[in-house]
Design a protein around this motif. Structure first.
Motif, short mmCIF file in Angstrom:
data_model
loop_
_atom_site.label_atom_id
_atom_site.label_comp_id
_atom_site.label_asym_id
_atom_site.label_seq_id
_atom_site.Cartn_x
_atom_site.Cartn_y
_atom_site.Cartn_z
N LYS A 1 117.11 101.75 53.21
CA LYS A 1 118.34 100.15 53.88
C LYS A 1 118.26 99.60 54.90
CE LYS A 1 121.87 97.39 51.64
NZ LYS A 1 122.74 97.71 50.55
N PRO A 2 117.84 99.15 56.07
CA PRO A 2 116.48 98.39 55.29
C PRO A 2 115.19 98.96 54.97
CG PRO A 2 116.74 97.88 57.97
CD PRO A 2 117.67 99.03 57.40
N PRO A 3 114.31 98.44 53.96
CA PRO A 3 112.67 99.17 53.94
C PRO A 3 112.34 99.56 55.12
CG PRO A 3 113.25 96.95 52.65
CD PRO A 3 114.22 97.08 53.73
N HIS A 4 111.76 100.91 54.77
CA HIS A 4 111.16 101.47 55.47
C HIS A 4 110.01 100.03 56.27
CE1 HIS A 4 109.30 104.38 58.41
NE2 HIS A 4 107.77 104.48 58.20
N ASN A 5 109.13 99.41 54.82
CA ASN A 5 107.54 98.95 55.21
C ASN A 5 108.47 97.40 56.96
OD1 ASN A 5 105.73 99.98 54.30
ND2 ASN A 5 106.43 99.39 52.15
N MET A 6 109.30 97.59 56.42
CA MET A 6 110.17 96.02 56.70
C MET A 6 110.45 96.27 58.67
SD MET A 6 113.67 93.59 57.40
CE MET A 6 114.34 94.50 57.90
N MET A 7 110.71 97.94 58.44
CA MET A 7 111.05 98.74 59.76
C MET A 7 109.10 98.59 60.76
SD MET A 7 113.23 101.46 60.04
CE MET A 7 115.17 100.72 61.02
N ARG A 8 108.40 99.13 60.10
CA ARG A 8 107.13 99.00 60.23
C ARG A 8 106.34 97.62 60.96
NH1 ARG A 8 102.74 101.98 57.19
NH2 ARG A 8 103.29 104.07 58.02
N VAL A 9 106.52 96.62 59.88
CA VAL A 9 105.94 95.36 60.59
C VAL A 9 107.33 95.20 61.58
CG1 VAL A 9 107.06 92.71 59.78
CG2 VAL A 9 106.18 94.49 58.06
N LEU A 10 108.34 94.96 62.10
CA LEU A 10 109.36 94.99 63.54
C LEU A 10 108.35 95.70 64.39
CD1 LEU A 10 113.13 94.36 61.93
CD2 LEU A 10 111.63 92.81 63.19
N ALA A 11 107.92 96.97 64.12
CA ALA A 11 107.61 97.96 65.35
C ALA A 11 106.02 97.58 65.32
CB ALA A 11 107.43 99.40 64.65
N PHE A 12 105.11 96.65 64.46
CA PHE A 12 103.78 96.51 64.78
C PHE A 12 104.24 94.85 65.70
CE2 PHE A 12 101.00 92.92 63.89
CZ PHE A 12 99.49 93.70 64.27
N ILE A 13 105.35 94.02 65.68
CA ILE A 13 105.22 93.11 66.36
C ILE A 13 106.02 93.50 67.37
CG2 ILE A 13 106.93 90.84 66.88
CD1 ILE A 13 106.76 90.95 63.48
N GLY A 14 106.90 94.20 67.80
CA GLY A 14 107.81 95.21 69.01
C GLY A 14 106.03 95.22 69.76
#
Length: 178
Positions: free
Chosen positions: A156-169
Protein backbone atom coordinates in the motif's frame (compact mmCIF):
# COMPACT_ATOMS: atom_id res chain seq x y z
CA UNK A 1 27.86 0.34 20.87
CA UNK A 2 28.57 2.77 18.04
CA UNK A 3 31.00 1.74 15.34
CA UNK A 4 33.85 4.05 14.37
CA UNK A 5 33.45 2.82 10.78
CA UNK A 6 31.40 5.65 9.21
CA UNK A 7 30.66 3.42 6.20
CA UNK A 8 28.45 1.41 8.57
CA UNK A 9 26.37 4.42 9.67
CA UNK A 10 23.35 5.32 7.54
CA UNK A 11 21.92 8.58 8.84
CA UNK A 12 18.41 9.15 7.51
CA UNK A 13 18.05 12.24 9.76
CA UNK A 14 15.51 14.04 7.56
CA UNK A 15 13.03 11.18 8.05
CA UNK A 16 13.77 10.46 11.70
CA UNK A 17 16.03 7.43 11.83
CA UNK A 18 19.62 6.30 11.63
CA UNK A 19 21.19 2.87 11.38
CA UNK A 20 24.41 1.18 12.32
CA UNK A 21 25.17 -1.84 10.15
CA UNK A 22 26.36 -4.51 12.57
CA UNK A 23 26.63 -7.38 10.06
CA UNK A 24 26.94 -6.45 6.39
CA UNK A 25 26.02 -8.80 3.58
CA UNK A 26 29.75 -9.51 3.12
CA UNK A 27 30.26 -10.14 6.87
CA UNK A 28 27.60 -12.88 6.84
CA UNK A 29 28.47 -14.30 3.39
CA UNK A 30 24.96 -13.32 2.28
CA UNK A 31 23.15 -15.29 5.00
CA UNK A 32 21.67 -12.10 6.51
CA UNK A 33 21.92 -8.31 6.77
CA UNK A 34 21.77 -6.84 10.29
CA UNK A 35 21.58 -3.29 11.64
CA UNK A 36 20.70 -1.45 14.79
CA UNK A 37 17.93 0.99 13.87
CA UNK A 38 17.20 4.10 15.91
CA UNK A 39 13.76 5.68 15.36
CA UNK A 40 12.90 9.12 16.74
CA UNK A 41 9.60 9.75 18.55
CA UNK A 42 6.81 10.13 16.01
CA UNK A 43 8.64 8.21 13.24
CA UNK A 44 5.83 7.32 10.82
CA UNK A 45 7.53 4.27 9.29
CA UNK A 46 7.68 2.84 5.79
CA UNK A 47 4.64 2.00 3.66
CA UNK A 48 2.98 -1.35 4.20
CA UNK A 49 5.25 -3.74 2.29
CA UNK A 50 6.35 -7.34 1.80
CA UNK A 51 9.68 -9.05 1.32
CA UNK A 52 8.91 -11.74 -1.28
CA UNK A 53 11.98 -13.91 -0.59
CA UNK A 54 13.21 -13.04 2.90
CA UNK A 55 12.08 -12.87 6.49
CA UNK A 56 12.59 -9.75 8.58
CA UNK A 57 12.93 -9.65 12.35
CA UNK A 58 12.84 -6.88 14.92
CA UNK A 59 14.24 -7.15 18.46
CA UNK A 60 13.56 -4.10 20.62
CA UNK A 61 16.59 -2.93 22.62
CA UNK A 62 14.95 0.18 24.13
CA UNK A 63 11.71 2.12 23.77
CA UNK A 64 8.41 0.80 22.44
CA UNK A 65 8.01 -0.25 18.82
CA UNK A 66 4.65 -0.48 17.07
CA UNK A 67 4.64 -3.27 14.47
CA UNK A 68 1.87 -4.20 12.05
CA UNK A 69 2.05 -7.76 10.70
CA UNK A 70 -0.68 -9.15 8.45
CA UNK A 71 -3.06 -6.35 9.47
CA UNK A 72 -2.55 -6.70 13.25
CA UNK A 73 -0.77 -3.96 15.24
CA UNK A 74 1.13 -4.80 18.41
CA UNK A 75 3.57 -3.05 20.73
CA UNK A 76 6.99 -4.55 21.36
CA UNK A 77 8.87 -3.58 24.53
CA UNK A 78 12.60 -4.02 25.30
CA UNK A 79 13.61 -7.67 25.04
CA UNK A 80 10.65 -8.58 22.83
CA UNK A 81 10.98 -9.57 19.20
CA UNK A 82 8.99 -10.63 16.18
CA UNK A 83 9.87 -12.36 12.92
CA UNK A 84 7.88 -11.50 9.81
CA UNK A 85 7.73 -14.41 7.34
CA UNK A 86 8.53 -13.82 3.66
CA UNK A 87 5.53 -12.52 1.72
CA UNK A 88 3.71 -11.11 4.79
CA UNK A 89 2.55 -7.45 4.66
CA UNK A 90 4.09 -5.43 7.48
CA UNK A 91 5.26 -2.03 8.65
CA UNK A 92 6.44 -0.34 11.82
CA UNK A 93 6.39 3.04 13.54
CA UNK A 94 7.36 4.84 16.72
CA UNK A 95 4.20 6.54 18.00
CA UNK A 96 5.75 7.12 21.44
CA UNK A 97 7.64 9.94 23.18
CA UNK A 98 11.01 8.19 23.46
CA UNK A 99 13.32 6.93 20.75
CA UNK A 100 13.30 3.25 19.83
CA UNK A 101 16.46 1.20 19.34
CA UNK A 102 16.02 -2.16 17.68
CA UNK A 103 18.03 -4.90 16.05
CA UNK A 104 16.73 -5.43 12.50
CA UNK A 105 17.66 -8.53 10.48
CA UNK A 106 16.82 -9.46 6.88
CA UNK A 107 17.44 -13.14 6.13
CA UNK A 108 18.80 -13.97 3.57
CA UNK A 109 20.65 -10.74 2.80
CA UNK A 110 19.78 -10.66 -0.91
CA UNK A 111 20.21 -7.04 -2.10
CA UNK A 112 18.88 -5.37 1.07
CA UNK A 113 22.15 -3.64 1.91
CA UNK A 114 22.37 -2.14 -1.58
CA UNK A 115 18.70 -1.06 -1.38
CA UNK A 116 19.27 0.72 1.96
CA UNK A 117 22.54 2.33 0.81
CA UNK A 118 20.84 3.68 -2.32
CA UNK A 119 17.88 4.86 -0.24
CA UNK A 120 20.33 6.58 2.15
CA UNK A 121 22.13 8.29 -0.76
CA UNK A 122 18.82 9.71 -2.06
CA UNK A 123 17.71 10.97 1.37
CA UNK A 124 21.17 12.40 2.23
CA UNK A 125 21.35 14.27 -1.07
CA UNK A 126 17.91 15.79 -0.44
CA UNK A 127 16.52 14.14 -3.58
CA UNK A 128 13.97 12.02 -1.69
CA UNK A 129 11.65 13.38 0.96
CA UNK A 130 9.45 11.11 3.05
CA UNK A 131 6.64 10.68 3.17
CA UNK A 132 6.85 11.30 -0.59
CA UNK A 133 4.49 14.22 -1.20
CA UNK A 134 6.19 15.73 -4.25
CA UNK A 135 6.25 14.10 -7.69
CA UNK A 136 10.04 13.63 -7.73
CA UNK A 137 10.05 11.79 -4.41
CA UNK A 138 7.16 9.55 -5.54
CA UNK A 139 9.03 8.69 -8.72
CA UNK A 140 12.36 8.01 -6.98
CA UNK A 141 10.92 5.82 -4.22
CA UNK A 142 8.94 3.92 -6.89
CA UNK A 143 12.06 3.44 -9.01
CA UNK A 144 13.98 2.18 -5.98
CA UNK A 145 11.27 -0.32 -5.01
CA UNK A 146 10.96 -1.57 -8.61
CA UNK A 147 14.74 -1.92 -8.93
CA UNK A 148 14.69 -4.04 -5.76
CA UNK A 149 11.43 -5.95 -6.19
CA UNK A 150 13.23 -9.22 -5.29
CA UNK A 151 13.79 -7.66 -1.84
CA UNK A 152 10.79 -5.41 -1.26
CA UNK A 153 7.38 -4.66 -2.76
CA UNK A 154 4.92 -2.07 -1.60
CA UNK A 155 1.53 -3.45 -0.56
CA UNK A 156 0.00 0.00 0.00
CA UNK A 157 0.31 1.78 -2.34
CA UNK A 158 0.13 -1.20 -4.72
CA UNK A 159 3.40 -2.29 -6.29
CA UNK A 160 1.90 -2.08 -9.80
CA UNK A 161 1.29 1.64 -9.24
CA UNK A 162 4.97 2.00 -8.32
CA UNK A 163 5.92 0.18 -11.53
CA UNK A 164 3.98 2.75 -13.57
CA UNK A 165 5.59 5.68 -11.71
CA UNK A 166 9.04 4.11 -12.13
CA UNK A 167 8.43 3.74 -15.89
CA UNK A 168 7.36 7.40 -16.14
CA UNK A 169 10.41 8.42 -14.11
CA UNK A 170 12.79 6.59 -16.43
CA UNK A 171 11.10 8.22 -19.46
CA UNK A 172 11.58 11.62 -17.80
CA UNK A 173 15.29 10.96 -17.14
CA UNK A 174 15.21 10.31 -13.39
CA UNK A 175 18.21 8.28 -12.22
CA UNK A 176 18.99 6.32 -9.07
CA UNK A 177 22.41 6.19 -7.39
CA UNK A 178 24.35 3.07 -8.26
Amino acid sequence: MISKDHDRILDFAPIGMWWEITQSTADSDGRFFEAINVLVPGFAGPPLHIHPHAEESYQVLSGTLDVCVAGQWRELKPGESITVPAGTPHTLKNAHTEEVRLLNVHKPALGFERFFRRFHALVSAGRLKLPPKDFGSLVLVSMLFVDHEQEIKSAKPPHNMMRVLAFIGRLMGYKLPQ
